[in-house]
Write a protein that holds these residues in place. Sequence first.
Motif, PDB file in Angstrom:
ATOM      1  N   GLY A 226       0.808  -1.222   0.000  1.00  0.00           N
ATOM      2  CA  GLY A 226       0.000   0.000   0.000  1.00  0.00           C
ATOM      3  C   GLY A 226       0.834   1.262   0.000  1.00  0.00           C
ATOM      4  N   GLY A 227       1.898   1.287   0.806  1.00  0.00           N
ATOM      5  CA  GLY A 227       2.743   2.471   0.847  1.00  0.00           C
ATOM      6  C   GLY A 227       3.442   2.734  -0.473  1.00  0.00           C
ATOM      7  N   GLN A 228       3.802   1.663  -1.183  1.00  0.00           N
ATOM      8  CA  GLN A 228       4.512   1.804  -2.466  1.00  0.00           C
ATOM      9  C   GLN A 228       3.555   2.163  -3.604  1.00  0.00           C
ATOM     10  N   TRP A 229       2.393   1.492  -3.632  1.00  0.00           N
ATOM     11  CA  TRP A 229       1.422   1.747  -4.693  1.00  0.00           C
ATOM     12  C   TRP A 229       0.621   3.022  -4.454  1.00  0.00           C
ATOM     13  N   GLY A 230       0.474   3.381  -3.179  1.00  0.00           N
ATOM     14  CA  GLY A 230      -0.443   4.457  -2.819  1.00  0.00           C
ATOM     15  C   GLY A 230      -1.718   3.864  -2.244  1.00  0.00           C
ATOM     16  N   TRP A 231      -2.121   4.336  -1.054  1.00  0.00           N
ATOM     17  CA  TRP A 231      -3.265   3.724  -0.383  1.00  0.00           C
ATOM     18  C   TRP A 231      -4.582   3.955  -1.106  1.00  0.00           C
ATOM     19  N   SER A 232      -4.624   4.957  -1.952  1.00  0.00           N
ATOM     20  CA  SER A 232      -5.858   5.212  -2.714  1.00  0.00           C
ATOM     21  C   SER A 232      -5.780   4.657  -4.131  1.00  0.00           C
ATOM     22  N   ALA A 233      -4.674   4.003  -4.471  1.00  0.00           N
ATOM     23  CA  ALA A 233      -4.524   3.435  -5.812  1.00  0.00           C
ATOM     24  C   ALA A 233      -5.496   2.279  -6.012  1.00  0.00           C
ATOM     25  N   ALA A 234      -5.896   2.069  -7.263  1.00  0.00           N
ATOM     26  CA  ALA A 234      -6.879   1.030  -7.569  1.00  0.00           C
ATOM     27  C   ALA A 234      -6.364  -0.348  -7.172  1.00  0.00           C
ATOM     28  N   SER A 235      -5.088  -0.621  -7.410  1.00  0.00           N
ATOM     29  CA  SER A 235      -4.541  -1.939  -7.100  1.00  0.00           C
ATOM     30  C   SER A 235      -4.588  -2.212  -5.599  1.00  0.00           C
ATOM     31  N   THR A 236      -4.285  -1.192  -4.780  1.00  0.00           N
ATOM     32  CA  THR A 236      -4.338  -1.368  -3.335  1.00  0.00           C
ATOM     33  C   THR A 236      -5.768  -1.609  -2.872  1.00  0.00           C
ATOM     34  N   LEU A 237      -6.689  -0.814  -3.389  1.00  0.00           N
ATOM     35  CA  LEU A 237      -8.093  -0.949  -2.980  1.00  0.00           C
ATOM     36  C   LEU A 237      -8.654  -2.308  -3.378  1.00  0.00           C
ATOM     37  N   VAL A 238      -8.276  -2.783  -4.567  1.00  0.00           N
ATOM     38  CA  VAL A 238      -8.743  -4.104  -5.000  1.00  0.00           C
ATOM     39  C   VAL A 238      -8.285  -5.178  -4.016  1.00  0.00           C
ATOM     40  N   CYS A 239      -7.020  -5.098  -3.610  1.00  0.00           N
ATOM     41  CA  CYS A 239      -6.472  -6.117  -2.711  1.00  0.00           C
ATOM     42  C   CYS A 239      -7.120  -6.080  -1.331  1.00  0.00           C
ATOM     43  N   VAL A 240      -7.230  -4.885  -0.752  1.00  0.00           N
ATOM     44  CA  VAL A 240      -7.730  -4.803   0.629  1.00  0.00           C
ATOM     45  C   VAL A 240      -9.245  -4.990   0.705  1.00  0.00           C
ATOM     46  N   ILE A 241      -9.937  -4.877  -0.421  1.00  0.00           N
ATOM     47  CA  ILE A 241     -11.387  -5.142  -0.434  1.00  0.00           C
ATOM     48  C   ILE A 241     -11.658  -6.580  -0.860  1.00  0.00           C
ATOM     49  N   ALA A 242     -10.996  -7.022  -1.935  1.00  0.00           N
ATOM     50  CA  ALA A 242     -11.242  -8.367  -2.445  1.00  0.00           C
ATOM     51  C   ALA A 242     -10.739  -9.432  -1.484  1.00  0.00           C
ATOM     52  N   GLY A 243      -9.633  -9.154  -0.787  1.00  0.00           N
ATOM     53  CA  GLY A 243      -9.082 -10.142   0.145  1.00  0.00           C
ATOM     54  C   GLY A 243     -10.072 -10.543   1.231  1.00  0.00           C
ATOM     55  N   PRO A 244     -10.562  -9.591   2.047  1.00  0.00           N
ATOM     56  CA  PRO A 244     -11.555  -9.947   3.068  1.00  0.00           C
ATOM     57  C   PRO A 244     -12.836 -10.522   2.480  1.00  0.00           C
ATOM     58  N   ALA A 245     -13.213 -10.036   1.275  1.00  0.00           N
ATOM     59  CA  ALA A 245     -14.432 -10.560   0.651  1.00  0.00           C
ATOM     60  C   ALA A 245     -14.281 -12.045   0.316  1.00  0.00           C
ATOM     61  N   LEU A 246     -13.116 -12.431  -0.197  1.00  0.00           N
ATOM     62  CA  LEU A 246     -12.881 -13.843  -0.512  1.00  0.00           C
ATOM     63  C   LEU A 246     -12.828 -14.699   0.758  1.00  0.00           C
ATOM     64  N   ILE A 247     -12.236 -14.168   1.819  1.00  0.00           N
ATOM     65  CA  ILE A 247     -12.217 -14.904   3.086  1.00  0.00           C
ATOM     66  C   ILE A 247     -13.639 -15.115   3.591  1.00  0.00           C
ATOM     67  N   ALA A 248     -14.464 -14.049   3.517  1.00  0.00           N
ATOM     68  CA  ALA A 248     -15.872 -14.165   3.950  1.00  0.00           C
ATOM     69  C   ALA A 248     -16.616 -15.172   3.085  1.00  0.00           C
ATOM     70  N   LEU A 249     -16.334 -15.169   1.777  1.00  0.00           N
ATOM     71  CA  LEU A 249     -16.985 -16.118   0.881  1.00  0.00           C
ATOM     72  C   LEU A 249     -16.612 -17.548   1.245  1.00  0.00           C
ATOM     73  N   CYS A 250     -15.348 -17.762   1.587  1.00  0.00           N
ATOM     74  CA  CYS A 250     -14.910 -19.094   2.014  1.00  0.00           C
ATOM     75  C   CYS A 250     -15.654 -19.538   3.272  1.00  0.00           C
ATOM     76  N   LEU A 251     -15.817 -18.640   4.230  1.00  0.00           N
ATOM     77  CA  LEU A 251     -16.495 -18.997   5.473  1.00  0.00           C
ATOM     78  C   LEU A 251     -17.966 -19.292   5.231  1.00  0.00           C
ATOM     79  N   LEU A 252     -18.615 -18.490   4.373  1.00  0.00           N
ATOM     80  CA  LEU A 252     -20.022 -18.745   4.049  1.00  0.00           C
ATOM     81  C   LEU A 252     -20.186 -20.082   3.338  1.00  0.00           C
ATOM     82  N   ARG A 253     -19.282 -20.372   2.415  1.00  0.00           N
ATOM     83  CA  ARG A 253     -19.334 -21.651   1.699  1.00  0.00           C
ATOM     84  C   ARG A 253     -19.083 -22.812   2.665  1.00  0.00           C
ATOM     85  N   SER A 254     -18.151 -22.611   3.600  1.00  0.00           N
ATOM     86  CA  SER A 254     -17.823 -23.664   4.558  1.00  0.00           C
ATOM     87  C   SER A 254     -18.996 -23.976   5.476  1.00  0.00           C
TER      88      SER A 254
END
Length: 485
Positions: A226-254
Motif C-alpha cells: 500500500g505504501g509503495q502503490w499508494g493507499w488510494s490506488a486502484a490496485s491497493t483498494l482491489v487487494c484490501v477489499i477483495a481479500g476480506p471478501a474472498l475470506i468471507a466467501l470461504c467462510l459462508l461456503r464452509s
Amino acid sequence: MTSTDAAAPQRRSAASLLLLASGASFLAVLDVTVVNLAMPDLREDFTGSAFKDLSWVITIYAVVFAALLAPAGRLADALGRRTVFLAGVSLFTAASLLCALSPDLGVLLAARGIQGLGAAAMIPASLAIVLMDSPPERRRAAIGQWSAAAALAAAVGPALGGVLVDVFGWRSLFLINIPFGLLFLYGATVIPRSKGLGTERRLPDLLGTITLGAGVGLLCLGISKGGQWGWSAASTLVCVIAGPALIALCLLRSARHPAPAVEVSLWRNRTFALANAAAFFYGIALFSWLLVGVLYVTQVWGYSELKAGLAMTPGAIAATIVALRVGKLPPAYGPRLATAGGALILGGTGFLLAFTLPDHSMFLAYWLPLGVLAGIGMGAITTGTSTAAALSVSPLRFAGATGLNQTARQIGGAIGIAVLATVVSEALTDIADFERIYLIAACVSMVVALLGLGLTIKPPPAPPVATPPAEAGGERKTPTADAAN
C-alpha cells in the motif's frame, strides 16, 4: 509377566510417537525463526529486490500454511494421520532442497509456498498422533511437550540460523532440513495405520481452500504494498477489499458445504472460538516481533547475523521452559492463566520497548532482560491457546480443531509481517519505525489478554453411578458397600 511389564512396550511406543510428532512441529516452526536471520543476507544476494518483496519469503510460507492448515486437519481426520504426515514431510523436505538451490527470488518464493503446504500437513497430523496415541492420563502433558517443541525451535533457531548464515550463507538454512526430513520419514513407519477418525471420508472443499488462500494473500499484498502503490490506488483498494471478501466467501461456503475447507461449526464452542481469536491476534504480534528484533539489532546496532541470533536466543529459551511448565497446569484454569498472563507480560514488554529503544548496543542491561520477559509471555500464550483449542473439542475432531487454531495464528502472522513491511522504511535504520512495530505488537497483545480471560475448559461430567436393584429378601446395597466387597 506383571501388568507393569506388559505395559512397558506400549509406553515406549507412545514415547517414540510423541518424539516423532514433536520433531515435525519443531521442523515446521524452525523454518520461520531461522529465515528471519536470512533477511540481511538475502538483501545482499538478491540485489535490486526491495525489502517489501523479500518479506514475502516469510509471508508466502505463512499464507499457504494458513490456507491449508484447516483442510489438512480435516484430511488427517478423513484419511488418517499416518498418510497425511508422510505426505507433509515428503513435500517439506523436497521443497527445502528447492529453496536451497533457488537461482532467484521468484523460484525461492515458489519453493517457500510448497514448504508451507508440507508444513500445513505436518502440524495437524503430528498433533493428531500426539493426542490419539498418548494414554488419556498423559494427554495434557503430551500437548505441552508438543507445544514446547515449537518453542524449542524458536530457541535453537536464532543461534543456529545465525551460525549457518554467518558461516555458510542463507542457503544452508534450508539444507539443514533435509536430513531431519529423511529421518522423520524413516521414523514414520512406527505410526499405527488407521482409517479416518471422522464420520465421513470426504476430501475437504478444494474451491473453499483456494478462496481462503487467495483472500489472505490479496489482503497481505495490499497491506505490504500500500505504501509503495499508494493507499488510494486502484490496485491497493482491489487487494484490501477483495481479500476480506474472498475470506468471507470461504467462510459462508464452509458453513454449508458437507466437507468444508474451514470447519466453522467448531466455533459454536465458545472456548474454541475465543482460542482462535486469541491465536489470530497473537500471530500478528508474534511474527512481527520476531522479525523486527532481528532487523533492529542488525541494522541499528550493527550486529552480525551470528551475534543477532545469539541475542535472540535467551528469550526463546525462556519460552521453551515456560511452555513445558504451562502444559502441566490443570485444564480448569491453566489455558486462561497462561494466555491472559502471558499476553500481559508480552504487551507490557512491548510498550516498554516502544518508548525506550536505544540507538546503541545495550545487551546485558536492556535487551537480555526484556528478551527473557517477552519469551516468558510467548511460551505461555503458545501453549495456552493450543491447549484450550485441543481440549475444548471431542477427540474425534482433534486434528481439525488443531488445524483451524493454527490457521488463525498463521493468518495473523502473515498480516503482521505485511504490516511490518509497510511501517518499516526501506533503509531499515529509523528507530521510530521499529518503535511503531513494538507499539502495534503491544496493543495487539492486550487484545489477546482480554480474549484469554474467557478460555475455560469444562471437565467432562462424571459418569452416573448405577444403583444395583434390591435383592430378594434383603436390603438394597449401596455403591460404597459394593466397592468394599
